[in-house]
Every structure is written in structure tokens, then in C-alpha cells.
Design an enzyme around this catalytic site. Structure first.
Site, PDB file in Angstrom:
ATOM      1  N   CYS A 119      22.581   6.288  20.613  1.00  0.00           N
ATOM      2  CA  CYS A 119      22.806   5.418  19.650  1.00  0.00           C
ATOM      3  C   CYS A 119      21.409   4.885  19.084  1.00  0.00           C
ATOM      4  CB  CYS A 119      23.593   4.586  20.473  1.00  0.00           C
ATOM      5  SG  CYS A 119      25.137   5.342  20.906  1.00  0.00           S
ATOM      6  N   GLY A 163      22.238   8.387  16.018  1.00  0.00           N
ATOM      7  CA  GLY A 163      24.025   8.961  16.317  1.00  0.00           C
ATOM      8  C   GLY A 163      24.859   9.269  14.754  1.00  0.00           C
ATOM      9  N   ASN A 186      22.674   1.028  22.967  1.00  0.00           N
ATOM     10  CA  ASN A 186      22.169   1.969  22.797  1.00  0.00           C
ATOM     11  C   ASN A 186      21.803   1.895  24.707  1.00  0.00           C
ATOM     12  OD1 ASN A 186      18.949   2.931  21.657  1.00  0.00           O
ATOM     13  ND2 ASN A 186      20.820   4.068  23.186  1.00  0.00           N
ATOM     14  N   GLY A 187      22.464   2.974  25.163  1.00  0.00           N
ATOM     15  CA  GLY A 187      22.007   3.200  26.747  1.00  0.00           C
ATOM     16  C   GLY A 187      23.083   3.221  27.144  1.00  0.00           C
ATOM     17  N   CYS A 204      11.680   6.318  28.992  1.00  0.00           N
ATOM     18  CA  CYS A 204      12.059   7.910  28.527  1.00  0.00           C
ATOM     19  C   CYS A 204      11.281   8.530  27.818  1.00  0.00           C
ATOM     20  CB  CYS A 204      13.463   7.772  27.948  1.00  0.00           C
ATOM     21  SG  CYS A 204      13.795   9.336  27.666  1.00  0.00           S
ATOM     22  N   TYR A 223      11.748  14.497  21.786  1.00  0.00           N
ATOM     23  CA  TYR A 223      12.554  15.402  21.020  1.00  0.00           C
ATOM     24  C   TYR A 223      13.518  14.270  19.760  1.00  0.00           C
ATOM     25  CZ  TYR A 223      17.355  16.439  19.924  1.00  0.00           C
ATOM     26  OH  TYR A 223      18.967  16.566  18.655  1.00  0.00           O
ATOM     27  N   SER A 280      12.671  20.167  15.267  1.00  0.00           N
ATOM     28  CA  SER A 280      12.334  19.113  15.601  1.00  0.00           C
ATOM     29  C   SER A 280      10.729  19.554  16.627  1.00  0.00           C
ATOM     30  CB  SER A 280      12.922  19.366  17.042  1.00  0.00           C
ATOM     31  OG  SER A 280      13.920  20.701  17.145  1.00  0.00           O
ATOM     32  N   ASP A 322       9.286  24.854  19.986  1.00  0.00           N
ATOM     33  CA  ASP A 322      10.182  24.121  20.401  1.00  0.00           C
ATOM     34  C   ASP A 322       9.716  22.806  21.204  1.00  0.00           C
ATOM     35  OD1 ASP A 322      12.702  23.366  19.519  1.00  0.00           O
ATOM     36  OD2 ASP A 322      14.182  24.574  19.759  1.00  0.00           O
ATOM     37  N   ASP A 323      10.472  21.818  20.733  1.00  0.00           N
ATOM     38  CA  ASP A 323      10.918  20.622  21.451  1.00  0.00           C
ATOM     39  C   ASP A 323      10.871  20.846  22.977  1.00  0.00           C
ATOM     40  OD1 ASP A 323      13.363  19.892  20.481  1.00  0.00           O
ATOM     41  OD2 ASP A 323      13.294  18.939  21.962  1.00  0.00           O
ATOM     42  N   CYS A 361      20.204  13.188  32.976  1.00  0.00           N
ATOM     43  CA  CYS A 361      20.243  12.207  32.053  1.00  0.00           C
ATOM     44  C   CYS A 361      21.251  11.432  32.180  1.00  0.00           C
ATOM     45  CB  CYS A 361      19.793  12.501  30.899  1.00  0.00           C
ATOM     46  SG  CYS A 361      19.493  10.518  30.676  1.00  0.00           S
ATOM     47  N   CYS A 370      10.231   7.267  32.782  1.00  0.00           N
ATOM     48  CA  CYS A 370      11.151   8.074  33.449  1.00  0.00           C
ATOM     49  C   CYS A 370      11.392   9.079  33.447  1.00  0.00           C
ATOM     50  CB  CYS A 370      12.875   7.632  32.729  1.00  0.00           C
ATOM     51  SG  CYS A 370      13.810   8.817  33.973  1.00  0.00           S
ATOM     52  N   CYS A 379      14.519  13.541  34.348  1.00  0.00           N
ATOM     53  CA  CYS A 379      15.144  15.179  33.484  1.00  0.00           C
ATOM     54  C   CYS A 379      14.176  16.191  34.094  1.00  0.00           C
ATOM     55  CB  CYS A 379      15.538  15.402  32.332  1.00  0.00           C
ATOM     56  SG  CYS A 379      14.628  14.629  31.225  1.00  0.00           S
TER      57      CYS A 379
END
Ligand code: AMP
Length: 474
Positions: free
Chosen positions: A2, A28, A102-103, A238, A244, A285, A347-348, A384, A435, A438
Site C-alpha cells: 500500500c 498497490g 500501510n503495514g 524492511c 524490490y 525490477s 532479478d531482484d 512476511c 528487518c 523473510c
């Protein structure tokens, strides 16, 4: 994920909000919404679809007022139903309120249950409505916005960057760990907050600074009022925003995303050099990462795949079959660049492996002799819970396959993911302030039975460090 934006200005803000949301569209694509206030009435319009499809001139002209907020949605929680489209709006004690978030809150089930037990009715299944209700409930007691948000922040666990319109005031706050981005800018005659600095650029505004983790700001005509509500021992920005999600031309927490990705490309080359005829990105990306790899290796950069710009992101497709077909529709090989050549394809990230497998196939069918995959994130091993749409462990290809197994599964000649250490150096923010849940399965706050290395959060809400920052000279 978002994207959010809030603007206070001397003129109507609906068009500026629209342009800002347009710049945040990558955050988004499911739905978009705007709420404004003109001193008397709260105006709102929201619908499913892309920003340009949701709004037209007539709709924007009807959204009057010099204060407003907007949202683009990428659902990570809550169903894709019209009720869940943000901003979420309501009237409370005669004040018109709109909230956008957003979150992802990890204690949302408990919070919702607690409020439902008290008789609260919810009209949506989003976290945003719960945030709005907690603030209203606390405001009822104190009649003070700063205290109400402070109390609300004590209750929320997870990631949250929030904009809130309260009549003609626009407030914004960011979780104490600063997981999702949020920044402040100055427009010609006012101030704005947005998820990414590209939204400020889109309005010809100037970037002021990031909203500090744990900070609440209020946009005023003559500056920004700041209240430091909570402080954490460390942050938890993050890493995936840098790898990405964010636009490469955004500056997040002091780092230009493009430069981070170029640095990642340099490190990929240092960690896993290979002789090849060309370096090529997976568009869009992997572009900055590939530019970095080409720079460092001296191998020429040449696009091997051309993207059809009119298709949505592959992830949005509902089934595996649809996703696989979509990759072929989206990316077409440049056969003349590939025939009998060895290729480094960058790629990312690899999430499920669908994209890489398909692309390796496509470039091999187009004549590539060798395909060396280089990936700008370490292997993604865990989901995540903090706002990125990252599937369950079962769907993540690297959750139970090692590098060699993933390489053969996608059909590449070789495969290398950047190491966690090199990624952290490329971002340039200390490990303790990021963070990496992931990648490591260890999260910065308690989430169910997952491993966690919690940051200590101190609430300084009793002695707010308030102050008006004025930026008239900039
Ligand atoms: P996959 O096909 O599942 O391995 O997905 C990897 C591709 O999707 C990469 O090309 C990424 O650019 C992109 N990607 C990675 N994470 C996400 C995400 N959370 N949402 C949408 N796309 C993503």
C-alpha cells in the site's frame, strides 16, 4: 504493501493527491481512494482499479478542500471487497475523520475481539478500521489527538505508517521500528507526507525528511508539528523495500534506492563472478542491480527481455497457471541478443520460482547457451507478517530447497543469491536496524511461535517532545 499520502495546502488538494497516488501506484494496484475536507463537508471517492481508472476530472473537481489524504491498496490482509478500500472514513463527536494505513498489525485478531466484546461494530475487515476505532475511543477520553494517538500506538503491534485527516488537520505517524517508509515534503503552498519521496517529486515539492520511527506529525500551514511518541532501541526498516518494492528513484531513510540496487549488483559480481557475453536485467525490477553488475564486471549490458508495459505485476494473477501464462505475455526475448550467447540474468528476488523458471526457459528457447542467474536478495526462506505479500513457507521455493536444488528446479546454468552481509552493506544501514525476517525467519517483534529478536520500545508519550519545525526558507 500500500501507498499513502496526506496534503494540507492553501488550494484544493484533490489533484495533488491524485498525482501523488499516481507516483505511488507501484505500491498497490487493487484499489485507490481519496478523502478531502473543505471546512464543512468530508468528500470521498474510492473504487477498485488503478488510480487513472478510478478518478477522472469530474470526480476530482468534486473532492473539495485544502486538506486530504489518499491511498493505493495492495491487500495483504482483509478481503478484496469494496468496503475494504481506503481511506476509511467516519464522523466522531462532530469531527470528520479519514484514516489510511500501510503495514500489517500482528495483534489484529486480539484487538478486534476486544473491541467487539465492548460492542463495537466493524464494517470492514481491515486493520485500518481498528486503528481508527482505537484512536476515536482514546480521543473520547482525553479529547486530545496527541494523547489518543499515543495510547493507540501503545496498543498496536506490527508495521504501520498511517495518515489521518481530522477535519482540516492532517496527522501522520510511523511505528516505533520504522518498518514501512513515510516522509515529509513541502509543496508550493503547503506540506505533505507520503510513503515515498517520488510522490513529493511528482508535485514539484521538496523533500524535507523522513517521519522518524515512533513520531507523530501534524501538517500545519506554517510548519510541521512533531511529537515523539515512542522510541525503540533499534529500528527494523524492511529490506525488501530496498530490494524490490520501492521505486528506484525514491530516497528511503536516507538511502537512494537506485544506489542500493547498484551496490547490490557490484556485490553480486564480487561474490559470484562469471565469464559471459552479456549482463541483462529482468525488467523492470532487476534493472539497477544489472547496471551495477555490468559496471563492476566490465561485461556489456544488453537487454535480453523486453517488457510489455501494459500488463500488471505477475503476482496479481490468482492461480499458478495464470501466473505462468502471464510471464510469457509480459516478457519477450530479444533473439538477436541471445543466440549462442552466454547470459548473466539478474532479478531482484526469487519467491515461488515461477518467474525465474519461465524466464530461463524463454531465453534458452531464444538460443542462449548458458544462463547464469544472479539474484539481488538472499534466498527468501520465511513469510512476511509485516506488510509484504510473501506467501507461506510451503510456497517459497527456497524454504526447503538448497541453492543447487533451486538452480536445477529453475533450469539455470548457475545461480547465486547475494549474501545477507553484502545486502546489508549495500543498503548501508546497520544490521540491527533492519528487518530481515523473510531471510532469516527471525523477526523484530513477537509473532506467534516465530523466532524473534525484539527491539525494546519505550513510550515517551507522557512527556511528548513536541515542537514546531518551520521550513519557510527551503
Ligand atoms: P516468483 O515468480 O514467485 O519467484 O516471484 C519473483 C518475481 O516477483 C520477481 O521477479 C520479483 O520482481 C517479483 N516479486 C517479488 N516479491 C514480490 C511481491 N511481494 N509482490 C509482487 N511481486 C513480487
Amino acid at each position: 504493501m500500500c501507498g499513502i499520502v496526506g496534503i494540507v495546502d492553501s488550494g484544493d488538494v484533490s489533484f495533488p493527491l491524485y498525482y501523488a497516488l499516481y507516483a505511488l501506484q507501484h505500491r498497490g494496484q487493487e484499489s485507490a481512494g481519496i478523502a478531502t475536507y473543505d471546512g464543512q463537508t468530508l468528500y470521498k471517492y474510492k473504487s477498485q482499479g488503478l488510480v487513472a481508472d478510478v478518478f477522472d476530472k469530474e470526480i476530482l473537481c468534486g473532492l473539495k478542500g485544502g486538506a486530504g489524504i489518499g491511498h493505493v491498496r495492495y491487500p495483504t490482509t482483509g478481503e478484496k471487497i469494496p468496503e475494504n478500500i481506503q481511506p476509511f472514513t467516519f464522523t466522531f463527536r462532530g469531527r470528520k475523520v479519514a484514516v489510511a494505513h500501510n503495514g500489517n498489525l500482528v495483534n489484529i485478531v486480539n484487538l478486534r475481539e476486544e473491541y467487539e466484546k465492548r460492542g463495537q461494530i466493524f464494517c470492514t475487515t481491515t486493520d485500518t478500521e481498528v486503528i481508527g476505532n482505537i484512536i476515536a475511543d482514546e480521543y473520547r477520553v482525553s479529547l486530545n489527538v496527541v494523547e489518543a494517538v499515543g495510547m493507540c500506538m501503545r496498543r498496536l503491534q506490527g508495521s504501520y505508517s498511517v495518515v489521518m485527516m481530522l477535519d482540516d488537520e492532517v496527522w501522520a505517524f510511523r511505528d516505533p521500528l520504522g518498518i514501512r517508509p513515510l516522509c515529509i515534503g513541502r509543496t508550493e503552498c503547503g506540506y505533505m507526507v507520503a510513503s515515498e519521496s517520488v510522490a513529493i517529486d511528482a508535485l514539484g515539492g521538496s523533500f524535507i525528511r523522513d517521519v522518524r520511527p515512533g513520531e507523530l506529525v501534524c501538517l500545519k500551514g506554517n510548519g510541521i508539528e512533531s511529537h515523539q511518541i515512542a522510541e525503540a532501541s533499534h529500528r527494523a526498516h524492511c529490506i525488501f523495500e530496498y530490494v524490490y518494492f520501492a521505486r528506484p528513484d525514491s530516497v528511503i531513510d536516507g538511502r537512494l534506492v537506485y544506489d542500493v540496487r547498484r551496490n547490490i549488483g557490484h556485490s553480486l559480481c564480487e561474490e559470484a563472478p562469471v565469464e559471459a557475453d552479456l549482463v541483462s536485467p529482468v525488467p523492470d525490477s532487476g534493472m539497477a542491480h544489472a547496471a551495477g553488475y555490468a559496471e563492476e564486471s566490465g561485461i556489456r549490458y544488453r537487454e535480453a527481455l523486453i517488457k510489455n508495459r501494459y500488463m500488471g505485476r505477475t503476482f496479481i494473477m490468482p492461480t499458478q497457471e495464470a501466473r505462468e501464462a502471464a510471464v510469457r505475455m509480459k516478457l519477450n526475448p530479444v533473439r538477436g541478443h541471445l543466440k549462442d550467447r552466454s547470459l548473466i540474468l539478474i532479478d531482484d528476488s526469487i519467491v515461488r520460482g515461477t518467474t525465474s523458471r519461465r524466464l530461463v526457459n524463454i531465453v534458452r528457447d531464444a538460443g542462449a547457451r548458458e544462463v547464469h542467474m544472479r539474484i539481488g536478495s538472499p534466498a527468501i526462506k520465511a513469510p512476511c507478517y509485516l506488510g509484504v505479500d510473501m506467501p507461506t513457507r510451503g510456497e517459497l521455493i527456497a524454504s526447503d530447497l538448497d541453492n543447487g536444488e533451486v538452480c536445477s528446479s529453475i533450469g539455470a546454468t548457475s545461480l547465486h543469491h547475494i549474501s545477507i552481509g553484502a545486502l546489508i552493506r549495500a543498503i548501508g544501514i546497520p544490521k540491527e536496524d533492519l528487518c530481515t525476517g523473510c531471510l532469516t525467519g527471525e523477526y523484530p517483534l513477537a509473532i506467534g511461535s516465530e523466532r524473534c529478536c525484539p527491539r525494546e520500545v519505550t513510550c515517551v508519550a507522557k512527556h511528548y517532545q513536541a515542537g514546531l519545525e518551520s521550513f519557510s526558507g527551503e
